[in-house]
Design an enzyme around this catalytic site. Structure first.
Site, PDB file in Angstrom:
ATOM      1  N   ASN A 103       0.853  -1.187   0.000  1.00  0.00           N
ATOM      2  CA  ASN A 103       0.000   0.000   0.000  1.00  0.00           C
ATOM      3  C   ASN A 103       0.897   1.247   0.000  1.00  0.00           C
ATOM      4  OD1 ASN A 103      -1.591   2.258   0.991  1.00  0.00           O
ATOM      5  ND2 ASN A 103      -3.167   0.772   1.523  1.00  0.00           N
TER       6      ASN A 103
ATOM      7  N   ASP B  40      -0.212   4.474   0.023  1.00  0.00           N
ATOM      8  CA  ASP B  40      -0.937   5.676   0.459  1.00  0.00           C
ATOM      9  C   ASP B  40      -0.044   6.685   1.167  1.00  0.00           C
ATOM     10  OD1 ASP B  40      -3.232   4.492  -0.501  1.00  0.00           O
ATOM     11  OD2 ASP B  40      -4.077   4.047   1.471  1.00  0.00           O
ATOM     12  N   HIS B  41       0.810   6.183   2.063  1.00  0.00           N
ATOM     13  CA  HIS B  41       1.526   7.113   2.934  1.00  0.00           C
ATOM     14  C   HIS B  41       2.789   7.689   2.298  1.00  0.00           C
ATOM     15  CE1 HIS B  41      -1.437   6.806   5.942  1.00  0.00           C
ATOM     16  NE2 HIS B  41      -1.366   5.484   5.928  1.00  0.00           N
TER      17      HIS B  41
ATOM     18  N   ARG C 265       3.678  18.651   2.362  1.00  0.00           N
ATOM     19  CA  ARG C 265       4.367  19.875   1.955  1.00  0.00           C
ATOM     20  C   ARG C 265       3.870  20.404   0.606  1.00  0.00           C
ATOM     21  NH1 ARG C 265      10.892  20.839   2.513  1.00  0.00           N
ATOM     22  NH2 ARG C 265      10.894  23.047   1.945  1.00  0.00           N
TER      23      ARG C 265
ATOM     24  N   HIS D 213      -5.589   3.691  -1.754  1.00  0.00           N
ATOM     25  CA  HIS D 213      -6.910   4.055  -1.258  1.00  0.00           C
ATOM     26  C   HIS D 213      -7.230   5.480  -1.702  1.00  0.00           C
ATOM     27  CE1 HIS D 213      -9.764   4.362   2.505  1.00  0.00           C
ATOM     28  NE2 HIS D 213     -10.366   4.688   1.364  1.00  0.00           N
TER      29      HIS D 213
ATOM     30  N   ARG E 113      -9.454   8.108  -1.113  1.00  0.00           N
ATOM     31  CA  ARG E 113     -10.473   8.510  -0.140  1.00  0.00           C
ATOM     32  C   ARG E 113     -11.314   9.647  -0.703  1.00  0.00           C
ATOM     33  NH1 ARG E 113      -9.196   6.659   5.418  1.00  0.00           N
ATOM     34  NH2 ARG E 113     -10.880   8.060   6.014  1.00  0.00           N
TER      35      ARG E 113
ATOM     36  N   ARG F 207      -7.132  12.786   0.858  1.00  0.00           N
ATOM     37  CA  ARG F 207      -6.092  13.226   1.809  1.00  0.00           C
ATOM     38  C   ARG F 207      -4.708  12.710   1.455  1.00  0.00           C
ATOM     39  NH1 ARG F 207      -7.868  10.380   7.392  1.00  0.00           N
ATOM     40  NH2 ARG F 207      -9.796  11.466   6.798  1.00  0.00           N
ATOM     41  N   HIS F 208      -4.638  11.629   0.703  1.00  0.00           N
ATOM     42  CA  HIS F 208      -3.309  11.155   0.281  1.00  0.00           C
ATOM     43  C   HIS F 208      -3.310  10.842  -1.217  1.00  0.00           C
ATOM     44  CE1 HIS F 208      -5.335   7.426   1.449  1.00  0.00           C
ATOM     45  NE2 HIS F 208      -5.098   7.598   2.727  1.00  0.00           N
TER      46      HIS F 208
ATOM     47  N   GLU G 193      -8.587   0.619  -3.121  1.00  0.00           N
ATOM     48  CA  GLU G 193      -9.443   0.677  -1.939  1.00  0.00           C
ATOM     49  C   GLU G 193     -10.386   1.851  -2.094  1.00  0.00           C
ATOM     50  OE1 GLU G 193      -6.712  -1.390   1.529  1.00  0.00           O
ATOM     51  OE2 GLU G 193      -6.920   0.784   1.508  1.00  0.00           O
TER      52      GLU G 193
ATOM     53  N   THR H 276      -7.139   6.778  10.017  1.00  0.00           N
ATOM     54  CA  THR H 276      -6.957   5.649   9.113  1.00  0.00           C
ATOM     55  C   THR H 276      -8.220   4.809   9.193  1.00  0.00           C
ATOM     56  OG1 THR H 276      -5.496   3.795   8.543  1.00  0.00           O
ATOM     57  CG2 THR H 276      -5.887   4.181  10.893  1.00  0.00           C
ATOM     58  N   THR H 277      -8.336   3.813   8.353  1.00  0.00           N
ATOM     59  CA  THR H 277      -9.527   2.967   8.353  1.00  0.00           C
ATOM     60  C   THR H 277      -9.669   2.281   9.703  1.00  0.00           C
ATOM     61  OG1 THR H 277      -9.250   2.582   5.986  1.00  0.00           O
ATOM     62  CG2 THR H 277     -10.695   1.086   7.167  1.00  0.00           C
TER      63      THR H 277
ATOM     64  N   GLU I  58     -11.116  -9.312   2.860  1.00  0.00           N
ATOM     65  CA  GLU I  58      -9.864  -8.980   3.535  1.00  0.00           C
ATOM     66  C   GLU I  58     -10.166  -8.840   5.018  1.00  0.00           C
ATOM     67  OE1 GLU I  58      -6.294  -5.639   3.668  1.00  0.00           O
ATOM     68  OE2 GLU I  58      -7.383  -5.987   1.793  1.00  0.00           O
TER      69      GLU I  58
ATOM     70  N   HIS J 285      -3.791  -4.670   7.901  1.00  0.00           N
ATOM     71  CA  HIS J 285      -3.928  -3.498   8.774  1.00  0.00           C
ATOM     72  C   HIS J 285      -3.075  -3.682  10.032  1.00  0.00           C
ATOM     73  CE1 HIS J 285      -5.872   0.398   9.401  1.00  0.00           C
ATOM     74  NE2 HIS J 285      -5.735   0.138  10.681  1.00  0.00           N
ATOM     75  N   GLY J 286      -2.100  -2.794  10.171  1.00  0.00           N
ATOM     76  CA  GLY J 286      -1.253  -2.779  11.362  1.00  0.00           C
ATOM     77  C   GLY J 286      -0.182  -3.846  11.398  1.00  0.00           C
TER      78      GLY J 286
ATOM     79  N   GLY K  98       1.131  -1.439   4.289  1.00  0.00           N
ATOM     80  CA  GLY K  98       1.592  -0.166   3.773  1.00  0.00           C
ATOM     81  C   GLY K  98       2.290   0.728   4.774  1.00  0.00           C
ATOM     82  N   HIS K  99       1.579   1.145   5.817  1.00  0.00           N
ATOM     83  CA  HIS K  99       2.108   2.152   6.724  1.00  0.00           C
ATOM     84  C   HIS K  99       3.447   1.744   7.315  1.00  0.00           C
ATOM     85  CE1 HIS K  99       2.471   4.441  10.523  1.00  0.00           C
ATOM     86  NE2 HIS K  99       1.948   5.415   9.811  1.00  0.00           N
TER      87      HIS K  99
END
Length: 253
Positions: free
Chosen positions: A14, A16-17, A25, A50, A52, A56-57, A77, A107-108, A158, A201-202, A223-224
């Protein structure tokens, strides 16, 4: 050692981040497309992004570029909205994962209530499936959600691993065991229903092994943590290490 033959486990990265950091920035750096290309070279099996509602990302332009410039399957996503369904049908990514979404969340948070939102989800799942997109539902590891996914004719679920991960971060070993047991039971039940099982997730280097060892799980989306680790050692290094740990855990399953 499980008596169920464990098939190869796919890794979806992922990105996204990477976009979160870029948007902090403004401008164009770091580039999510470049991250996707590095992920492909480092052993990822797919890319997850994702889009959204508040953008936001990941942005619409990011999806345009990912669709046109990467060879790996794209897992989009998305929230269960008419706008997102239209975007998915226009771009036609390999897969769409329907997730819950609230603007105030960081986050989700948790899985979508497939059982309680049947009427909302049914036409979206049907339209995406008719267009040839692989539809998955991001759900909690609960029987009623698995049954709802099957009733909706979503071929993939998932399983949300957030509660399992958070219990580990808090040092609550009993809760970790409880959540892991629920994931294992849900994976077995879902596979018995004919669903393809993914999870995410996580997940981190420290907690991914038990989830990767669940033989019915076919794909992990992470991802994160990978992007965070990339700050210290590089994106390719963090992906290869996650891939190594997953494969090692799978081999011991």
């Amino acid at each position: 050692m499980s008596n169920i033959e464990a098939k190869p486990l796919r890794l979806g990265v992922n990105i996204d981040h990477v976009a979160t950091l870029r948007n902090a920035r403004g401008g164009v750096h770091p580039d999510p497309l470049r991250a996707a290309k590095i992920a492909a070279a480092a052993g990822a099996d797919g890319i997850t992004a994702h889009l959204r509602e508040d953008r936001r990302h990941i942005t619409d332009a990011d999806i345009d570029r990912l669709m046109s410039e990467i060879a790996l399957p794209l897992n989009l996503e998305m929230a269960a909205t008419d706008e997102m369904a239209e975007i998915a049908l226009r771009h036609r990514p390999h897969a769409c994962c329907i997730v819950p979404e609230r603007r105030e969340e960081r986050t989700t948070e948790g899985g979508i209530d497939a059982a309680g939102q049947h009427n909302r989800l049914a036409p979206i799942v049907a339209a995406l499936s008719k267009a040839g997109l692989r539809v998955s539902l991001f759900i909690e590891a609960k029987k009623e959600q698995l049954d709802a996914a099957r009733y909706l004719r979503a071929p993939v679920v998932e399983l949300h691993t957030g509660a399992y991960a958070e219990a580990g971060f808090a040092g609550d070993s009993r809760a970790v065991d409880r959540h892991l047991r629920a994931l294992k039971e849900a994976a077995a039940e879902g596979a018995a229903l004919g669903l393809e099982i993914h999870a995410g997730h996580g997940l981190t280097y420290d907690n991914v092994r038990p989830v990767a060892a669940i033989p019915q799980v076919m794909e992990l989306n992470i991802g994160h943590f990978i992007v965070g680790e990339a700050i210290f050692g590089g994106l390719a290094v963090s992906i290869r290490e996650m891939r190594r740990i997953m494969d090692e855990a799978r081999g011991a399953a």
